[in-house]
Design a protein around this motif. Structure first.
Motif, PDB file in Angstrom:
ATOM      1  N   CYS A  96      -3.770   2.435  -5.212  1.00 23.48           N
ATOM      2  CA  CYS A  96      -2.544   2.617  -4.443  1.00 23.48           C
ATOM      3  C   CYS A  96      -1.935   3.964  -4.800  1.00 23.48           C
ATOM      4  O   CYS A  96      -2.178   4.515  -5.879  1.00 23.48           O
ATOM      5  CB  CYS A  96      -1.549   1.491  -4.643  1.00 23.48           C
ATOM      6  SG  CYS A  96      -0.835   1.366  -6.269  1.00 23.48           S
ATOM      7  N   ALA A  97      -1.166   4.484  -3.865  1.00 24.27           N
ATOM      8  CA  ALA A  97      -0.574   5.811  -4.023  1.00 24.27           C
ATOM      9  C   ALA A  97       0.806   5.833  -3.388  1.00 24.27           C
ATOM     10  O   ALA A  97       1.070   5.115  -2.423  1.00 24.27           O
ATOM     11  CB  ALA A  97      -1.465   6.868  -3.381  1.00 24.27           C
ATOM     12  N   ALA A  98       1.663   6.661  -3.940  1.00 25.56           N
ATOM     13  CA  ALA A  98       3.020   6.844  -3.412  1.00 25.56           C
ATOM     14  C   ALA A  98       3.113   8.235  -2.797  1.00 25.56           C
ATOM     15  O   ALA A  98       3.012   9.243  -3.508  1.00 25.56           O
ATOM     16  CB  ALA A  98       4.048   6.681  -4.529  1.00 25.56           C
ATOM     17  N   TRP A  99       3.294   8.253  -1.481  1.00 25.06           N
ATOM     18  CA  TRP A  99       3.360   9.518  -0.755  1.00 25.06           C
ATOM     19  C   TRP A  99       4.789   9.788  -0.332  1.00 25.06           C
ATOM     20  O   TRP A  99       5.415   8.966   0.336  1.00 25.06           O
ATOM     21  CB  TRP A  99       2.452   9.441   0.476  1.00 25.06           C
ATOM     22  CG  TRP A  99       2.409  10.696   1.280  1.00 25.06           C
ATOM     23  CD1 TRP A  99       2.167  11.953   0.826  1.00 25.06           C
ATOM     24  CD2 TRP A  99       2.618  10.815   2.691  1.00 25.06           C
ATOM     25  NE1 TRP A  99       2.193  12.850   1.862  1.00 25.06           N
ATOM     26  CE2 TRP A  99       2.465  12.177   3.023  1.00 25.06           C
ATOM     27  CE3 TRP A  99       2.898   9.903   3.699  1.00 25.06           C
ATOM     28  CZ2 TRP A  99       2.591  12.639   4.313  1.00 25.06           C
ATOM     29  CZ3 TRP A  99       3.026  10.361   4.995  1.00 25.06           C
ATOM     30  CH2 TRP A  99       2.888  11.720   5.290  1.00 25.06           C
ATOM     31  N   VAL A 103       7.931  15.854   1.713  1.00 29.74           N
ATOM     32  CA  VAL A 103       7.263  17.069   1.219  1.00 29.74           C
ATOM     33  C   VAL A 103       5.748  16.938   1.280  1.00 29.74           C
ATOM     34  O   VAL A 103       5.028  17.782   0.750  1.00 29.74           O
ATOM     35  CB  VAL A 103       7.715  17.404  -0.218  1.00 29.74           C
ATOM     36  CG1 VAL A 103       9.173  17.828  -0.219  1.00 29.74           C
ATOM     37  CG2 VAL A 103       7.501  16.244  -1.158  1.00 29.74           C
ATOM     38  N   SER A 104       5.268  15.861   1.905  1.00 25.90           N
ATOM     39  CA  SER A 104       3.820  15.631   2.048  1.00 25.90           C
ATOM     40  C   SER A 104       3.100  15.743   0.716  1.00 25.90           C
ATOM     41  O   SER A 104       2.101  16.461   0.583  1.00 25.90           O
ATOM     42  CB  SER A 104       3.226  16.612   3.060  1.00 25.90           C
ATOM     43  OG  SER A 104       3.800  16.421   4.332  1.00 25.90           O
ATOM     44  N   THR A 105       3.619  15.025  -0.260  1.00 22.84           N
ATOM     45  CA  THR A 105       3.057  15.079  -1.615  1.00 22.84           C
ATOM     46  C   THR A 105       2.841  13.672  -2.140  1.00 22.84           C
ATOM     47  O   THR A 105       3.687  12.799  -1.961  1.00 22.84           O
ATOM     48  CB  THR A 105       4.018  15.815  -2.558  1.00 22.84           C
ATOM     49  OG1 THR A 105       4.201  17.158  -2.098  1.00 22.84           O
ATOM     50  CG2 THR A 105       3.477  15.837  -3.979  1.00 22.84           C
ATOM     51  N   TYR A 106       1.708  13.476  -2.812  1.00 21.91           N
ATOM     52  CA  TYR A 106       1.481  12.223  -3.522  1.00 21.91           C
ATOM     53  C   TYR A 106       2.106  12.361  -4.914  1.00 21.91           C
ATOM     54  O   TYR A 106       1.670  13.179  -5.721  1.00 21.91           O
ATOM     55  CB  TYR A 106      -0.009  11.921  -3.629  1.00 21.91           C
ATOM     56  CG  TYR A 106      -0.602  11.464  -2.326  1.00 21.91           C
ATOM     57  CD1 TYR A 106      -1.276  12.360  -1.501  1.00 21.91           C
ATOM     58  CD2 TYR A 106      -0.469  10.144  -1.899  1.00 21.91           C
ATOM     59  CE1 TYR A 106      -1.810  11.943  -0.291  1.00 21.91           C
ATOM     60  CE2 TYR A 106      -0.992   9.722  -0.687  1.00 21.91           C
ATOM     61  CZ  TYR A 106      -1.655  10.622   0.112  1.00 21.91           C
ATOM     62  OH  TYR A 106      -2.161  10.210   1.310  1.00 21.91           O
ATOM     63  N   ASP A 107       3.104  11.544  -5.169  1.00 20.18           N
ATOM     64  CA  ASP A 107       3.799  11.617  -6.456  1.00 20.18           C
ATOM     65  C   ASP A 107       3.125  10.778  -7.528  1.00 20.18           C
ATOM     66  O   ASP A 107       3.362  11.011  -8.726  1.00 20.18           O
ATOM     67  CB  ASP A 107       5.255  11.159  -6.297  1.00 20.18           C
ATOM     68  CG  ASP A 107       6.137  12.269  -5.752  1.00 20.18           C
ATOM     69  OD1 ASP A 107       7.335  12.007  -5.517  1.00 20.18           O
ATOM     70  OD2 ASP A 107       5.637  13.390  -5.554  1.00 20.18           O
ATOM     71  N   ALA A 108       2.333   9.796  -7.122  1.00 19.87           N
ATOM     72  CA  ALA A 108       1.709   8.932  -8.123  1.00 19.87           C
ATOM     73  C   ALA A 108       0.497   8.235  -7.538  1.00 19.87           C
ATOM     74  O   ALA A 108       0.456   7.936  -6.336  1.00 19.87           O
ATOM     75  CB  ALA A 108       2.702   7.893  -8.631  1.00 19.87           C
ATOM     76  N   TRP A 109      -0.465   7.973  -8.409  1.00 18.88           N
ATOM     77  CA  TRP A 109      -1.645   7.166  -8.100  1.00 18.88           C
ATOM     78  C   TRP A 109      -1.789   6.110  -9.191  1.00 18.88           C
ATOM     79  O   TRP A 109      -1.498   6.371 -10.368  1.00 18.88           O
ATOM     80  CB  TRP A 109      -2.911   8.022  -8.090  1.00 18.88           C
ATOM     81  CG  TRP A 109      -3.022   8.949  -6.935  1.00 18.88           C
ATOM     82  CD1 TRP A 109      -2.460  10.194  -6.831  1.00 18.88           C
ATOM     83  CD2 TRP A 109      -3.732   8.728  -5.715  1.00 18.88           C
ATOM     84  NE1 TRP A 109      -2.791  10.755  -5.612  1.00 18.88           N
ATOM     85  CE2 TRP A 109      -3.571   9.876  -4.911  1.00 18.88           C
ATOM     86  CE3 TRP A 109      -4.500   7.670  -5.222  1.00 18.88           C
ATOM     87  CZ2 TRP A 109      -4.133   9.985  -3.647  1.00 18.88           C
ATOM     88  CZ3 TRP A 109      -5.065   7.782  -3.970  1.00 18.88           C
ATOM     89  CH2 TRP A 109      -4.879   8.934  -3.193  1.00 18.88           C
ATOM     90  N   GLY A 110      -2.277   4.968  -8.795  1.00 18.83           N
ATOM     91  CA  GLY A 110      -2.600   3.954  -9.785  1.00 18.83           C
ATOM     92  C   GLY A 110      -3.969   4.218 -10.393  1.00 18.83           C
ATOM     93  O   GLY A 110      -4.686   5.145 -10.000  1.00 18.83           O
TER      94      GLY A 110
END
Length: 119
Positions: A96-99, A103-110
């Motif tokens: 999972c990822a938080a987009w 700003v079209s940026t992924y702030d976190a990935w599991g």
């Protein structure tokens, strides 16, 4: 800082169901679109599904449409991926990822959770 922890993977037979969870912490999530990706051995990571934290709108890859359902529980800060009628080709590590759409940026990935579907 947003942190994501996936769980719920496992080994199942074709036709079975699994529910993956992605527990989020460390931020305000209304600004995020939460996404599930998967990566099978020897293949590139591919998009599976997404859900807007703010309005729960969803979108699916064609390969999972009608079989997978993404949802979120705002009280538990958790995103789910209900996977039904699993196929061997669904075998992959699921992330999972938080987009942050602004700003079209992924702030976190599991860290990922393994799903293996046997035929």
């Amino acid at each position: 800082q947003v942190q994501l922890v996936e769980s719920g993977g496992g080994l199942v037979q074709a036709g079975a169901s699994l529910r993956l969870s992605c527990a989020a912490s460390g931020g305000s999530f209304n600004r995020y679109v939460m996404e599930w990706f998967r990566q099978a051995p020897g293949k590139e990571r591919e998009f599976v599904a997404r859900i807007s934290w703010s309005d729960a709108s969803t979108y699916y890859a064609d390969s999972v449409k009608g079989r997978f359902t993404i949802s979120r529980d705002t009280a538990k800060n958790t995103v789910y991926l209900q996977m039904n009628i699993l196929k061997p080709e669904d075998t992959a590590v699921y992330y999972c990822a938080a987009w942050r759409s602004s700003v079209s940026t992924y702030d976190a990935w599991g860290q990922g959770t393994q799903v293996t579907v046997s035929s």
